[in-house]
Design a protein around this motif. Sequence first.
Motif, mmCIF file in Angstrom:
data_model
loop_
_atom_site.group_PDB
_atom_site.id
_atom_site.type_symbol
_atom_site.label_atom_id
_atom_site.label_comp_id
_atom_site.label_asym_id
_atom_site.label_seq_id
_atom_site.Cartn_x
_atom_site.Cartn_y
_atom_site.Cartn_z
ATOM 1 N N GLU A 5 0.992 -1.205 0.017
ATOM 2 C CA GLU A 5 0.052 -0.188 -0.048
ATOM 3 C C GLU A 5 0.640 1.257 -0.127
ATOM 4 O O GLU A 5 0.573 2.216 -0.728
ATOM 5 C CB GLU A 5 -1.020 0.185 1.228
ATOM 6 N N THR A 35 -9.796 6.537 -8.044
ATOM 7 C CA THR A 35 -9.334 4.817 -8.139
ATOM 8 C C THR A 35 -8.555 4.861 -6.741
ATOM 9 O O THR A 35 -8.654 3.603 -6.033
ATOM 10 C CB THR A 35 -8.410 4.741 -9.312
ATOM 11 N N VAL A 52 -10.856 4.143 -3.649
ATOM 12 C CA VAL A 52 -11.497 2.746 -3.730
ATOM 13 C C VAL A 52 -10.243 1.798 -3.140
ATOM 14 O O VAL A 52 -10.780 1.020 -2.381
ATOM 15 C CB VAL A 52 -12.015 2.537 -4.920
ATOM 16 N N PHE A 53 -9.242 2.010 -3.795
ATOM 17 C CA PHE A 53 -8.153 0.980 -3.295
ATOM 18 C C PHE A 53 -7.951 1.233 -1.885
ATOM 19 O O PHE A 53 -7.958 0.295 -1.090
ATOM 20 C CB PHE A 53 -6.894 1.333 -4.061
ATOM 21 N N ALA A 64 -10.037 2.567 0.323
ATOM 22 C CA ALA A 64 -11.337 1.939 1.266
ATOM 23 C C ALA A 64 -11.149 0.348 1.360
ATOM 24 O O ALA A 64 -11.410 -0.149 2.312
ATOM 25 C CB ALA A 64 -12.396 2.223 0.503
ATOM 26 N N GLU A 65 -10.832 -0.298 0.264
ATOM 27 C CA GLU A 65 -10.534 -1.840 0.356
ATOM 28 C C GLU A 65 -9.513 -2.312 1.292
ATOM 29 O O GLU A 65 -9.861 -3.246 1.980
ATOM 30 C CB GLU A 65 -10.300 -2.428 -1.092
ATOM 31 N N LEU A 66 -8.546 -1.439 1.285
ATOM 32 C CA LEU A 66 -7.487 -1.948 2.520
ATOM 33 C C LEU A 66 -8.162 -1.783 3.967
ATOM 34 O O LEU A 66 -7.709 -2.409 4.525
ATOM 35 C CB LEU A 66 -6.403 -1.089 2.095
ATOM 36 N N ILE A 110 -10.946 -1.846 4.629
ATOM 37 C CA ILE A 110 -12.208 -2.752 5.204
ATOM 38 C C ILE A 110 -11.415 -4.114 5.560
ATOM 39 O O ILE A 110 -11.766 -4.555 6.472
ATOM 40 C CB ILE A 110 -12.966 -3.033 4.084
ATOM 41 N N GLY A 111 -10.344 -4.582 4.901
ATOM 42 C CA GLY A 111 -9.360 -5.645 5.279
ATOM 43 C C GLY A 111 -8.767 -5.600 6.321
ATOM 44 O O GLY A 111 -8.727 -6.450 7.136
ATOM 45 N N TYR A 118 -11.317 -6.124 9.095
ATOM 46 C CA TYR A 118 -11.788 -7.134 9.245
ATOM 47 C C TYR A 118 -10.691 -8.147 9.900
ATOM 48 O O TYR A 118 -10.922 -8.981 10.870
ATOM 49 C CB TYR A 118 -11.934 -7.965 7.743
#
Length: 124
Positions: free
Chosen positions: A79, A100, A103-104, A106-108, A110-111, A114
Amino acid sequence: MVDLSQYLPILIFLVIALGLSTAFVFLPMGVARLTGAHKPDPEKNSEYECGFPAFEDPRSQFDVRFYLVAILFIVFDLEAAFLFPWAVSLKETGWAGWLTMMVFLAELVIGFAYAWKKGALDWE
């Protein structure tokens, strides 16, 4: 006929790099053997990084948390590797590049949330 003389500097570079890397690997081992510094003992050969002996039965159970933390480190290190060039080229990429990357990120996030919720970052 193809002129291959343009590749001569690359070939010279590769030969020099291969020679230096070979020398840096094998020369210290040879010097250690010649000078008597090569004295293996159980303390030197013991495990030091992952926490379990390296020469055990391969079917034995071990704690996977070490590998999970290593994988998470690689993900977040990548990242950071993506953020620097993105920040440098943000003026050229414009809003599409900014969206873009958001979004990248945000995915990280969320991961990361989690992994945190599942307790992957807790070390007991």
